[in-house]
Design a protein around this motif. Structure first.
Motif, PDB file in Angstrom:
ATOM      1  N   ILE A  38     -29.376 -46.649  44.629  1.00  0.00           N
ATOM      2  CA  ILE A  38     -30.701 -46.015  44.551  1.00  0.00           C
ATOM      3  C   ILE A  38     -31.761 -47.061  44.231  1.00  0.00           C
ATOM      4  N   LYS A  39     -31.459 -47.949  43.299  1.00  0.00           N
ATOM      5  CA  LYS A  39     -32.420 -48.994  42.945  1.00  0.00           C
ATOM      6  C   LYS A  39     -32.675 -49.940  44.113  1.00  0.00           C
ATOM      7  N   GLN A  40     -31.614 -50.295  44.833  1.00  0.00           N
ATOM      8  CA  GLN A  40     -31.787 -51.190  45.980  1.00  0.00           C
ATOM      9  C   GLN A  40     -32.634 -50.536  47.071  1.00  0.00           C
ATOM     10  N   ILE A  41     -32.361 -49.284  47.360  1.00  0.00           N
ATOM     11  CA  ILE A  41     -33.114 -48.578  48.406  1.00  0.00           C
ATOM     12  C   ILE A  41     -34.574 -48.442  47.999  1.00  0.00           C
ATOM     13  N   ALA A  42     -34.804 -48.061  46.751  1.00  0.00           N
ATOM     14  CA  ALA A  42     -36.178 -47.881  46.285  1.00  0.00           C
ATOM     15  C   ALA A  42     -36.957 -49.187  46.309  1.00  0.00           C
ATOM     16  N   THR A  43     -36.306 -50.274  45.928  1.00  0.00           N
ATOM     17  CA  THR A  43     -36.979 -51.577  45.958  1.00  0.00           C
ATOM     18  C   THR A  43     -37.379 -51.953  47.377  1.00  0.00           C
ATOM     19  N   ALA A  44     -36.482 -51.702  48.330  1.00  0.00           N
ATOM     20  CA  ALA A  44     -36.796 -52.001  49.731  1.00  0.00           C
ATOM     21  C   ALA A  44     -37.936 -51.129  50.241  1.00  0.00           C
ATOM     22  N   LEU A  45     -37.916 -49.852  49.886  1.00  0.00           N
ATOM     23  CA  LEU A  45     -38.980 -48.951  50.343  1.00  0.00           C
ATOM     24  C   LEU A  45     -40.315 -49.289  49.694  1.00  0.00           C
ATOM     25  N   GLN A  46     -40.286 -49.680  48.419  1.00  0.00           N
ATOM     26  CA  GLN A  46     -41.534 -50.076  47.769  1.00  0.00           C
ATOM     27  C   GLN A  46     -42.156 -51.259  48.499  1.00  0.00           C
ATOM     28  N   TYR A  47     -41.328 -52.221  48.876  1.00  0.00           N
ATOM     29  CA  TYR A  47     -41.814 -53.369  49.648  1.00  0.00           C
ATOM     30  C   TYR A  47     -42.398 -52.916  50.984  1.00  0.00           C
ATOM     31  N   ALA A  48     -41.685 -52.034  51.691  1.00  0.00           N
ATOM     32  CA  ALA A  48     -42.174 -51.550  52.988  1.00  0.00           C
ATOM     33  C   ALA A  48     -43.491 -50.811  52.836  1.00  0.00           C
ATOM     34  N   HIS A  49     -43.612 -50.008  51.791  1.00  0.00           N
ATOM     35  CA  HIS A  49     -44.868 -49.271  51.581  1.00  0.00           C
ATOM     36  C   HIS A  49     -46.017 -50.225  51.293  1.00  0.00           C
ATOM     37  N   GLN A  50     -45.746 -51.286  50.560  1.00  0.00           N
ATOM     38  CA  GLN A  50     -46.783 -52.285  50.310  1.00  0.00           C
ATOM     39  C   GLN A  50     -47.195 -52.997  51.597  1.00  0.00           C
ATOM     40  N   GLU A  51     -46.283 -53.005  52.573  1.00  0.00           N
ATOM     41  CA  GLU A  51     -46.589 -53.571  53.889  1.00  0.00           C
ATOM     42  C   GLU A  51     -47.119 -52.502  54.844  1.00  0.00           C
ATOM     43  N   HIS A  52     -47.478 -51.351  54.287  1.00  0.00           N
ATOM     44  CA  HIS A  52     -48.083 -50.245  55.047  1.00  0.00           C
ATOM     45  C   HIS A  52     -47.153 -49.675  56.104  1.00  0.00           C
ATOM     46  N   THR A  53     -45.865 -49.618  55.759  1.00  0.00           N
ATOM     47  CA  THR A  53     -44.868 -49.050  56.663  1.00  0.00           C
ATOM     48  C   THR A  53     -44.117 -47.936  55.956  1.00  0.00           C
ATOM     49  N   ILE A  54     -44.041 -46.776  56.593  1.00  0.00           N
ATOM     50  CA  ILE A  54     -43.300 -45.631  56.069  1.00  0.00           C
ATOM     51  C   ILE A  54     -42.018 -45.499  56.881  1.00  0.00           C
ATOM     52  N   HIS A  55     -40.897 -45.319  56.198  1.00  0.00           N
ATOM     53  CA  HIS A  55     -39.625 -45.241  56.912  1.00  0.00           C
ATOM     54  C   HIS A  55     -39.519 -43.963  57.730  1.00  0.00           C
ATOM     55  N   ARG A  56     -39.705 -42.812  57.109  1.00  0.00           N
ATOM     56  CA  ARG A  56     -39.744 -41.495  57.756  1.00  0.00           C
ATOM     57  C   ARG A  56     -38.376 -40.939  58.164  1.00  0.00           C
ATOM     58  N   ASP A  57     -37.316 -41.653  57.893  1.00  0.00           N
ATOM     59  CA  ASP A  57     -36.002 -41.116  58.272  1.00  0.00           C
ATOM     60  C   ASP A  57     -34.924 -41.557  57.281  1.00  0.00           C
ATOM     61  N   ILE A  58     -35.206 -41.394  55.987  1.00  0.00           N
ATOM     62  CA  ILE A  58     -34.225 -41.741  54.961  1.00  0.00           C
ATOM     63  C   ILE A  58     -33.126 -40.689  54.953  1.00  0.00           C
ATOM     64  N   LYS A  59     -31.896 -41.118  55.172  1.00  0.00           N
ATOM     65  CA  LYS A  59     -30.707 -40.265  55.092  1.00  0.00           C
ATOM     66  C   LYS A  59     -29.505 -41.192  54.991  1.00  0.00           C
ATOM     67  N   PRO A  60     -28.359 -40.703  54.531  1.00  0.00           N
ATOM     68  CA  PRO A  60     -27.205 -41.591  54.311  1.00  0.00           C
ATOM     69  C   PRO A  60     -26.777 -42.360  55.555  1.00  0.00           C
ATOM     70  N   GLU A  61     -26.934 -41.768  56.737  1.00  0.00           N
ATOM     71  CA  GLU A  61     -26.538 -42.472  57.970  1.00  0.00           C
ATOM     72  C   GLU A  61     -27.371 -43.722  58.214  1.00  0.00           C
ATOM     73  N   ASN A  62     -28.588 -43.763  57.679  1.00  0.00           N
ATOM     74  CA  ASN A  62     -29.487 -44.887  57.917  1.00  0.00           C
ATOM     75  C   ASN A  62     -29.504 -45.888  56.772  1.00  0.00           C
TER      76      ASN A  62
END
Length: 581
Positions: free
Chosen positions: A119-143
């Motif tokens: 959870i911490k690893q995923i959140a850290t990656a998403l925080q970085y992406a959001h700071q780069e103005h990118t939204i993942h939009r498809d968070i699920k275990p398969e991805n």
């Protein structure tokens, strides 16, 4: 407009990559194992199951360029992309260990502690992406894929690039995604908080065994918009953990956490609250454990940790003249760990050959919701003066050892046999403790080590060859047929360490990450515990990491162990040394 193109393209070439074989298929795309035709490196090639118009191609390429610039240790790298004959494709790093959908199976109640690192690893990656103005939009275990060292790798940014603007998107194609979609995303207004909501659904699923909403696409979408998620019916989920998840699942984005990293930090704080980690009812055991008790054979014809007659506690004067630093005591409550529940069960199996009836074992599985038992147990506090503890390590390990064993071969009566679920065996110049089935624990001991050791320094080198976790146990005693006492000090390959205590119930004394740990597989780590009286200090690779005061177990035997949660695990041990203090 786009048209759907579904078919096996194995053997074809896209750009500089030869498609070797189909490895996965979803509603949006097919994924192939690819090979660079010149470099001969393996990659994953995602071929979208659509044919883009000229207008859609421009949008796809623009989004792909944005994602290609995302560089983070927990984001799967996009190596190349393009459109060939109207068919878009993406080339990414190959992750051979699969996804967290395979690693954390549905209908399995995981513990907060177990999923916290990912959870911490995923959140850290998403925080970085959001700071780069990118939204993942498809968070699920398969991805969420697993990297070479078991780390989480986010893939599939953009929810099938180039398809969201399509006027012909088939809603059935996102049936597997709708279970994780935030209300505003369903309404076509994605925000960074949409990824927080999706990660909250993933966490809800891991802890409860299933997603909160079910039904057809329309029914699930309606529930996201209007219905509150059901309470999480899992014994490992405290009210504090559940409250964090429910806030992340708020219907309005502004009612969630400020950002996704704040969500992960709140989850970590709630999960690591020692007095609220577990709310199991008395007698609760992890699924499948009762069956394991009935069927798992003990390691026979070998001495166990308790086969020798118990000796009186040593009255020899202590050779340690330097006063150990003090450690603050903080009061708290009882807590149960699923892994330590299994530890007790396997320890019971190991001593069954000593004539202690397995049926006689019972234990207090923590507190009930109506009886919190506040203030009954001491809790740890990190010792402020680390320099004093570091000097203690130097002093203790410079003394002549009471016992040493390179563990290259069995010269000291170590358990040396295999059972269906676990084994303790010498191989390749090391002593291997192996958990052979998911959730099993291998506990290995020596008949030549006394079972009344109290004030000691205990050090061993361990190497996780496969799986999750291993370490050492000390002060193992069975004061009666209904109790077991022991401390367990372990590290896992993701970089966290634990100190647990068993004393009729189970309590987490420490669960923390440490940069002293050499993470990954095949990375030796030197573990040491110095225990004198109620003071216990922990060291990893000769570096002091933490100390506690606890009086649950005062004397007992030593051992080594490996456990897999849920993977099978093989840990090689060597260079074992014991000092009497």
């Amino acid at each position: 407009m786009m048209t759907s193109l579904i078919g096996n393209r194995a053997g074809q070439r896209l750009g500089n990559y030869q498609l070797k074989r189909l490895v996965g298929r979803g509603g949006f795309a097919e994924v192939y194992l690819g090979e660079h035709v010149y470099l001969q490196t393996l990659t994953a090639v995602k071929v979208l199951s659509i044919q883009l118009t000229q207008e859609d191609q421009a949008g796809f390429l623009n989004e792909a360029r944005t994602i290609a610039h995302l560089k983070h240790p927990n984001i799967l790298s996009l190596l190349e992309f393009g459109v060939q004959e109207g068919v878009p494709f993406l080339v990414m790093d190959y992750a051979p260990h699969g996804s967290l959908r395979e690693h954390y199976r549905q209908q399995t109640n995981l513990t907060p502690i177990k999923v916290l690192p990912h959870i911490k690893q995923i959140a850290t990656a998403l925080q970085y992406a959001h700071q780069e103005h990118t939204i993942h939009r498809d968070i699920k275990p398969e991805n969420i894929l697993l990297g070479p060292n078991g780390e989480a790798l986010l893939s599939d940014f953009g929810m099938a690039l180039g398809t969201q603007s399509s006027r012909t998107q088939d809603m059935q194609e996102i049936a597997g995604t709708v279970a994780y979609m935030a209300p505003e995303l369903l309404q076509g207004r994605p925000t960074p908080a949409s990824d927080q909501y999706a990660l909250g659904i993933v966490l809800y699923e891991w802890l409860s065994g299933n997603t909160p909403f079910h039904g057809s696409f329309t029914e699930i979408a309606s529930q996201h918009l209007l219905a509150q998620p059901p309470a999480i019916q899992a014994p490992s989920v405290s009210p504090e953990v559940e409250a964090v998840i429910m806030r992340a699942l708020a219907k309005k984005p502004e009612e969630r956490f400020e950002n996704i990293l704040a969500f992960a930090e709140a989850f970590e704080q709630a999960a690591l609250e020692v007095d609220e980690t577990f709310k199991a009812a008395t007698g609760w055991m992890p699924p499948g454990v009762l069956q394991q008790i009935k069927t798992a054979p003990s390691i026979e014809r070998q001495p166990t940790l308790r086969e020798n007659t118990p000796q009186p506690a040593s009255t020899r004067p202590s050779t340690a003249h330097q006063k150990l630093p003090s450690t603050k005591i903080v009061r708290g409550r009882k807590v149960l760990s699923r892994g330590l529940g299994i530890a007790l069960i396997i320890l019971a199996l190991l001593v069954a050959t000593s004539g202690i009836a397995l049926a006689a074992f019972s234990f207090n599985a923590g507190r009930s919701n109506n009886n919190p038992q506040r203030g009954t147990q001491a809790q740890p506090q990190v010792q402020a003066n680390a320099a004093i503890w570091q000097n203690t390590y130097t002093r203790v390990t410079s003394q002549k050892p009471f016992f040493s064993d390179p563990l290259s071969r069995n010269t000291n009566g170590w358990d040396n046999a295999a059972a269906k679920t676990r084994s303790c065996l010498f191989a390749d110049g090391a002593y291997h403790a192996s958990s052979l089935t998911p959730y099993a624990l291998a506990l290995c001991g020596s008949s030549k080590l006394p079972d009344n050791l109290s004030n000691i320094g205990y050090q061993v080198q361990m190497n996780i060859l496969q799986g999750d976790e291993g370490g050492l146990v000390f002060r193992v005693t069975l004061p009666s047929s209904t109790q077991v006492r022991a401390y367990v000090f372990s590290i896992n390959r993701h970089g966290t360490y634990d100190l647990w205590v068993i004393n009729g119930h189970y309590k987490t004394l420490l669960y923390r990450s440490s940069k002293a740990i050499h993470t990954g597989l095949n990375k030796p780590n030197l573990l040491c515990v110095i225990a004198q009286g109620s003071q216990i200090a922990l060291y990893i690779n000769k570096q002091y990491v933490a100390s506690v005061i606890d009086t649950s177990a005062t004397t007992g035997a030593l051992g080594l162990f490996a456990r897999g949660l849920p993977s099978t695990t093989d840990v090689a041990f060597s260079k074992l040394t014991v000092w009497r203090l």
